[in-house]
Structure formats: structure tokens, C-alpha cells
Design a protein around this motif. Structure first.
Motif, PDB file in Angstrom:
ATOM      1  N   THR A 197      45.534  92.642  50.926  1.00 17.92           N
ATOM      2  CA  THR A 197      44.331  93.409  50.789  1.00 17.92           C
ATOM      3  C   THR A 197      43.546  93.774  52.418  1.00 17.92           C
ATOM      4  OG1 THR A 197      43.976  92.936  48.623  1.00 17.92           O
ATOM      5  CG2 THR A 197      42.106  93.984  49.600  1.00 17.92           C
ATOM      6  N   SER A 198      43.282  94.762  52.845  1.00 16.12           N
ATOM      7  CA  SER A 198      42.417  94.521  53.873  1.00 16.12           C
ATOM      8  C   SER A 198      41.247  94.159  53.895  1.00 16.12           C
ATOM      9  CB  SER A 198      42.380  96.135  54.337  1.00 16.12           C
ATOM     10  OG  SER A 198      41.527  96.609  53.489  1.00 16.12           O
ATOM     11  N   GLN A 199      40.455  94.070  52.906  1.00 13.94           N
ATOM     12  CA  GLN A 199      39.121  93.251  53.328  1.00 13.94           C
ATOM     13  C   GLN A 199      39.547  91.927  53.469  1.00 13.94           C
ATOM     14  OE1 GLN A 199      36.613  93.858  49.725  1.00 13.94           O
ATOM     15  NE2 GLN A 199      35.053  92.712  50.690  1.00 13.94           N
ATOM     16  N   ILE A 200      40.308  91.129  52.690  1.00 10.85           N
ATOM     17  CA  ILE A 200      40.871  89.791  52.700  1.00 10.85           C
ATOM     18  C   ILE A 200      41.488  89.525  54.037  1.00 10.85           C
ATOM     19  CG2 ILE A 200      41.763  87.672  51.804  1.00 10.85           C
ATOM     20  CD1 ILE A 200      41.526  89.299  49.038  1.00 10.85           C
ATOM     21  N   VAL A 201      42.242  90.231  54.421  1.00 12.57           N
ATOM     22  CA  VAL A 201      43.079  89.866  55.679  1.00 12.57           C
ATOM     23  C   VAL A 201      41.929  90.226  56.932  1.00 12.57           C
ATOM     24  CG1 VAL A 201      44.580  91.215  57.461  1.00 12.57           C
ATOM     25  CG2 VAL A 201      45.256  91.053  54.870  1.00 12.57           C
ATOM     26  N   ASN A 202      40.943  91.002  56.845  1.00 15.99           N
ATOM     27  CA  ASN A 202      39.953  91.023  57.690  1.00 15.99           C
ATOM     28  C   ASN A 202      39.125  89.868  57.931  1.00 15.99           C
ATOM     29  OD1 ASN A 202      40.778  93.619  59.046  1.00 15.99           O
ATOM     30  ND2 ASN A 202      39.449  94.657  57.530  1.00 15.99           N
ATOM     31  N   GLN A 203      38.915  89.353  56.724  1.00 13.04           N
ATOM     32  CA  GLN A 203      38.088  87.995  56.459  1.00 13.04           C
ATOM     33  C   GLN A 203      38.829  87.175  57.017  1.00 13.04           C
ATOM     34  OE1 GLN A 203      37.258  87.703  52.436  1.00 13.04           O
ATOM     35  NE2 GLN A 203      35.363  88.963  52.534  1.00 13.04           N
ATOM     36  N   ILE A 204      40.109  86.905  56.914  1.00 15.00           N
ATOM     37  CA  ILE A 204      40.672  85.740  57.476  1.00 15.00           C
ATOM     38  C   ILE A 204      40.861  85.793  59.082  1.00 15.00           C
ATOM     39  CG2 ILE A 204      43.327  84.871  57.904  1.00 15.00           C
ATOM     40  CD1 ILE A 204      43.850  85.562  54.941  1.00 15.00           C
ATOM     41  N   LYS A 205      40.895  86.921  59.602  1.00 19.14           N
ATOM     42  CA  LYS A 205      40.812  87.191  60.938  1.00 19.14           C
ATOM     43  C   LYS A 205      39.710  86.614  61.653  1.00 19.14           C
ATOM     44  CE  LYS A 205      44.360  90.990  61.167  1.00 19.14           C
ATOM     45  NZ  LYS A 205      44.518  92.178  61.939  1.00 19.14           N
ATOM     46  N   GLU A 206      38.569  87.023  60.994  1.00 17.79           N
ATOM     47  CA  GLU A 206      37.247  86.701  61.094  1.00 17.79           C
ATOM     48  C   GLU A 206      36.815  85.348  61.157  1.00 17.79           C
ATOM     49  OE1 GLU A 206      33.779  87.621  63.221  1.00 17.79           O
ATOM     50  OE2 GLU A 206      35.507  89.202  62.711  1.00 17.79           O
ATOM     51  N   MET A 207      37.227  84.522  60.176  1.00 18.24           N
ATOM     52  CA  MET A 207      37.020  83.333  59.943  1.00 18.24           C
ATOM     53  C   MET A 207      37.855  82.661  61.004  1.00 18.24           C
ATOM     54  SD  MET A 207      37.032  80.931  56.360  1.00 18.24           S
ATOM     55  CE  MET A 207      35.593  81.763  55.869  1.00 18.24           C
ATOM     56  N   ASP A 208      39.164  83.080  61.169  1.00 14.94           N
ATOM     57  CA  ASP A 208      39.740  82.268  62.148  1.00 14.94           C
ATOM     58  C   ASP A 208      39.422  81.684  63.522  1.00 14.94           C
ATOM     59  OD1 ASP A 208      42.380  80.996  62.774  1.00 14.94           O
ATOM     60  OD2 ASP A 208      43.304  82.817  63.369  1.00 14.94           O
ATOM     61  N   LYS A 209      38.320  82.705  63.956  1.00 17.82           N
ATOM     62  CA  LYS A 209      37.789  82.512  65.262  1.00 17.82           C
ATOM     63  C   LYS A 209      36.947  81.215  65.215  1.00 17.82           C
ATOM     64  CE  LYS A 209      37.423  87.477  65.802  1.00 17.82           C
ATOM     65  NZ  LYS A 209      36.522  88.795  65.891  1.00 17.82           N
ATOM     66  N   TYR A 210      36.221  81.157  64.026  1.00 17.62           N
ATOM     67  CA  TYR A 210      35.198  79.923  63.943  1.00 17.62           C
ATOM     68  C   TYR A 210      35.979  78.722  63.580  1.00 17.62           C
ATOM     69  CZ  TYR A 210      31.948  83.640  63.735  1.00 17.62           C
ATOM     70  OH  TYR A 210      31.239  84.725  63.999  1.00 17.62           O
TER      71      TYR A 210
END
Length: 216
Positions: A197-210
């Protein structure tokens, strides 16, 4: 299928018409002759009260027609008369509708009613607590969110998307508590689900930075 959906939609008025016809037939000709009409009337009315239009509601939700889904839900005047598993689904969908409109108080109240009504299957019970945890998280009640999301995962969720979403929320809660070790573990487990799911994939990408900058 269309005929069955028509029956579901109009079985209550059909039942009332049959009931009136049966009473008239019984009073004018004989109650034996009216038996079939009266039995059919009872079947229509009772099945409407016990099951409602929930099949049609689910179809409308899956089609993204929330306006129709809401209109169909509003046809249920006596939800406490619904068969228990159907009643549970009814309140769960009420909670979902409230979430769409950001009415978190109604969403919480109705998901609690869904839980009180029981669950038709174990994975569905997990989704009830996932919903309750998500609502608590949006209300900034992190303790309650943490408890209910962990309970949802223990009970089991029906697919990898919801499992990943629960784990990401738990990772976010752990980050806010500066529990970096737990945050990394929840994040690792979320990624392992390989959600699409695009929303969850984007959340993973964003959280990966932190996550990558965290100590521990």
C-alpha cells in the motif's frame, strides 16, 4: 445477484405488504389460505431485523461509495436486534465511517460497541483492537494506543498491510518515549511484512530517515 440485492433492500416493505395481504386474506377467506403469505411476511421482517442491509453496505464500501453505504446504514433503526456477529460488523463499519469524517469520539464509542457484540472470527477481533488503538493514537493517548495495538498483534490481523501499520504505529510510540531499541525492532518487523500500500510504503520510507540516525 441483482434480484437478491433487490430483496435485501426492499424485504422489509415487502414483508409489510405480505403481512397486510395475509391479514386481509385471513379475515375474508380463511387463515389457512393466508398461512403462506403470513409465513413469508414473518421471514422478510425477521431477516431484515436480524441481518439488515449489511451485505449491500459492504459492497458500497468496497466500491468506495461512502454516501450510499451511509444511507444503507441509516436504514438500520434497531441495531440491537441484529444477529450478534452482524451487529458487531455494523458497529465496526459505523466506526470506520466516523473515522472518515474524523469524528474520533463516535469512532471510539462504536468500535467499543462492536467489541461488546463479539467477533465473527479471530482476525476480525484483532482488527477491532487495531481500530481502537489507532483512534487512541490519533487522540494522543499513547498508553492506550500501545496496549490495544499490541493486543491486536497478539490476536492476529488479517493481512500484512494492517500488521505493518500496527507495527509502524508502535515504532512511532516507542520513538516518542525514546525507547530506540523497541522502535528499531518494531520498524524491522514492519518492513519484513513487505507491504505494498502506497501510504504504508511512504511511511516506511519517511520513518527510515529517523530510525537510521537513532542510537542503540
Amino acid at each position: 445477484m441483482k434480484a437478491f440485492n433487490f430483496f435485501i433492500l426492499y424485504r422489509f416493505p415487502i414483508g409489510i405488504v405480505l403481512l397486510i395481504g395475509g391479514i386481509i386474506l385471513g379475515a375474508t377467506i380463511g387463515w389457512w389460505e393466508a398461512t403462506i403469505l403470513l409465513v413469508l411476511a414473518v421471514i422478510c421482517i425477521v431477516t431484515h431485523l436480524m441481518f439488515g442491509p449489511m451485505r449491500l453496505v459492504q459492497e458500497a464500501v468496497e466500491a468506495g461509495d461512502l454516501e450510499r453505504a451511509t444511507a444503507l446504514m441509516n436504514q438500520v433503526k434497531f441495531p440491537k436486534l441484529l444477529y450478534k456477529p452482524i451487529r458487531s460488523v455494523y458497529f465496526f463499519m459505523q466506526s470506520n465511517m466516523a473515522m472518515y469524517t474524523n469524528d474520533l469520539d463516535k469512532a471510539e464509542a462504536t468500535i467499543r460497541q462492536s467489541i461488546q457484540s463479539g467477533s465473527p472470527m479471530k482476525e476480525y477481533e484483532g482488527m477491532q483492537y487495531f481500530q481502537l488503538g489507532t483512534i487512541a493514537y490519533q487522540k494522543q493517548d499513547l498508553k492506550t494506543a500501545d496496549q490495544n495495538l499490541k493486543k491486536a498483534l497478539r490476536m492476529g490481523l488479517p493481512d500484512k498491510e494492517n500488521t505493518a501499520a500496527a507495527l509502524l504505529t508502535l515504532a512511532s510510540i516507542a520513538m516518542s518515549r525514546r525507547d530506540f531499541k523497541s522502535a528499531k525492532e518494531y520498524f524491522r518487523r514492519a518492513k519484513a511484512q513487505k507491504p505494498t500500500t502506497s501510504q504504508i510504503v511512504n511511511q516506511i520510507k519517511e520513518m527510515d530517515k529517523y530510525i537510521s540516525r537513532m542510537p542503540g
